[in-house]
Design a protein around this motif. Structure first.
Motif, PDB file in Angstrom:
ATOM      1  N   TYR A 172      11.198  -7.111   4.050  1.00  0.00           N
ATOM      2  CA  TYR A 172      10.217  -6.838   3.135  1.00  0.00           C
ATOM      3  C   TYR A 172      10.677  -6.226   1.930  1.00  0.00           C
ATOM      4  O   TYR A 172      11.416  -5.042   1.790  1.00  0.00           O
ATOM      5  CB  TYR A 172       9.241  -6.069   3.736  1.00  0.00           C
ATOM      6  CG  TYR A 172       8.413  -6.580   4.810  1.00  0.00           C
ATOM      7  CD1 TYR A 172       7.348  -7.488   4.915  1.00  0.00           C
ATOM      8  CD2 TYR A 172       9.110  -6.350   6.044  1.00  0.00           C
ATOM      9  CE1 TYR A 172       6.685  -8.081   5.759  1.00  0.00           C
ATOM     10  CE2 TYR A 172       8.269  -7.207   7.263  1.00  0.00           C
ATOM     11  CZ  TYR A 172       7.314  -7.597   7.156  1.00  0.00           C
ATOM     12  OH  TYR A 172       6.805  -8.241   8.235  1.00  0.00           O
ATOM     13  N   ILE A 173      10.315  -6.757   0.652  1.00  0.00           N
ATOM     14  CA  ILE A 173      10.571  -6.164  -0.565  1.00  0.00           C
ATOM     15  C   ILE A 173       9.368  -6.272  -1.367  1.00  0.00           C
ATOM     16  O   ILE A 173       8.510  -7.105  -1.414  1.00  0.00           O
ATOM     17  CB  ILE A 173      11.673  -6.955  -1.367  1.00  0.00           C
ATOM     18  CG1 ILE A 173      13.019  -7.047  -0.575  1.00  0.00           C
ATOM     19  CG2 ILE A 173      12.129  -6.343  -2.868  1.00  0.00           C
ATOM     20  CD1 ILE A 173      14.178  -7.881  -1.188  1.00  0.00           C
ATOM     21  N   SER A 174       8.881  -4.985  -1.847  1.00  0.00           N
ATOM     22  CA  SER A 174       7.685  -4.730  -2.783  1.00  0.00           C
ATOM     23  C   SER A 174       8.305  -4.006  -3.924  1.00  0.00           C
ATOM     24  O   SER A 174       8.948  -2.997  -4.250  1.00  0.00           O
ATOM     25  CB  SER A 174       6.671  -3.844  -2.081  1.00  0.00           C
ATOM     26  OG  SER A 174       6.236  -4.770  -0.986  1.00  0.00           O
ATOM     27  N   VAL A 175       7.727  -4.748  -5.291  1.00  0.00           N
ATOM     28  CA  VAL A 175       7.627  -4.193  -6.465  1.00  0.00           C
ATOM     29  C   VAL A 175       6.268  -3.995  -7.140  1.00  0.00           C
ATOM     30  O   VAL A 175       5.624  -4.845  -7.448  1.00  0.00           O
ATOM     31  CB  VAL A 175       8.449  -4.932  -7.406  1.00  0.00           C
ATOM     32  CG1 VAL A 175       8.821  -4.393  -8.836  1.00  0.00           C
ATOM     33  CG2 VAL A 175       9.918  -5.523  -6.722  1.00  0.00           C
ATOM     34  N   VAL A 176       5.652  -2.579  -7.159  1.00  0.00           N
ATOM     35  CA  VAL A 176       4.496  -2.325  -7.447  1.00  0.00           C
ATOM     36  C   VAL A 176       4.438  -1.986  -8.745  1.00  0.00           C
ATOM     37  O   VAL A 176       3.636  -2.059  -9.551  1.00  0.00           O
ATOM     38  CB  VAL A 176       3.871  -1.351  -6.409  1.00  0.00           C
ATOM     39  CG1 VAL A 176       2.621  -0.775  -6.814  1.00  0.00           C
ATOM     40  CG2 VAL A 176       3.983  -1.841  -4.916  1.00  0.00           C
TER      41      VAL A 176
END
Length: 284
Positions: free
Chosen positions: A8-12
């Motif tokens: 999982y990779i998240s860029v918020v």
């Protein structure tokens, strides 16, 4: 390397100048095996081009990619990137209301390999969902893999789903795999959905693109394009392959264009339709 489990990779918030890779990187003749799914979520425009270029033999050498699968980063022979699972990229800019206006990274749903005889395998499917809002995407959007190789092959057994809602796209939208040189490619069923106010001034090739020299014969099981009525198109809308060597590719089964809304499709007057075997129109 071998990896078991989901990633999982998240860029918020903020920005990312480097490449974002959902799975493994490898080089030379090394094998990378990932058993599980990859998941990338991006909620802000990535608007700064990379300044950390690597050597020309390393890919992705400019850093301006979002890659759902793995990346082969050397021009060596042999080895493979394999994912026993699915790749998933979600880019949702529909709620973005800050000062940025561009997204400068190319999106690649599957694997990435350049200048090598490396192999690529995804036993599941690649899934790319983009809600572009009013942001301009300045590079190619590729639902499948990117494969520049003088030998070996790229496979996506479970097919491709590419969904675009809103946004402005100045380059090509490619459903299947982008193939260069003599590489072979096998992809299952490809479905491309274009809805909302998506504005595409480049070309749309559902099956993929084929460029460079060589004799490889990429194949796709079937293609489906679901087209809404409120966007705009400016180039070619094709159910087949594009590129300088598009005639090397083959779609085994149907190539269907679905007009999904009971409205007037005024933007079809500005586009070249190509290679569809069936056009389906929704009735009132």
């Amino acid at each position: 390397p071998t990896f078991v489990g989901n990633s999982y990779i998240s860029v918020v918030r903020g920005d990312v100048t480097a490449t974002i890779i959902g799975s493994s990187t490898n080089s030379h003749s090394a094998n990378a095996v990932h058993t599980g799914n990859t998941n990338i979520f991006i909620y802000v425009p990535l608007s700064t081009e990379s300044t950390n270029a690597l050597s020309a033999n390393q890919a992705p050498h400019l850093g301006d990619y979002v890659i759902g699968g793995g990346a082969h980063v050397d021009n060596g022979a042999g080895g493979t990137n394999k994912i026993d699972g699915n790749t998933n990229i979600t880019i949702d800019l529909s709620e973005y209301a800050d000062e940025r206006t561009t997204f400068v990274k190319s999106v690649v749903g599957g694997h990435f390999s350049e200048n090598s005889s490396h192999g690529q395998t995804i036993t599941g499917s690649t899934n790319v969902t983009i809600k572009g809002g009013s942001i301009q995407f300045t590079r190619d959007i590729i639902g499948g893999s990117y494969f520049n190789s003088n030998s070996n092959s790229s496979t996506i057994d479970g097919g491709v789903s590419l969904s675009i809602e809103g946004g402005i796209y100045s380059r090509n939208v490619i459903g299947g795999t982008k193939v260069t040189n003599s590489a072979g490619s096998t992809v299952g069923a490809v479905e491309v959905s274009l809805s909302g106010t998506a504005q595409i001034s480049g070309n749309v090739y559902a099956a993929g693109t084929i460029d460079g020299e060589g004799t490889g014969s990429p194949t796709v099981a079937s293609t489906t394009v679901n087209l809404g009525a409120d966007g705009s198109l400016g180039g070619t809308l094709s159910g087949g392959f594009g590129g300088a060597n598009a005639d090397r590719g083959k779609v085994t089964d149907s190539k269907v264009l679905n007009l999904t809304e009971a409205k007037e499709y005024t933007h079809l007057s500005t586009v070249t339709l190509d290679a569809f075997t069936e056009i389906s129109v929704v009735k009132d």
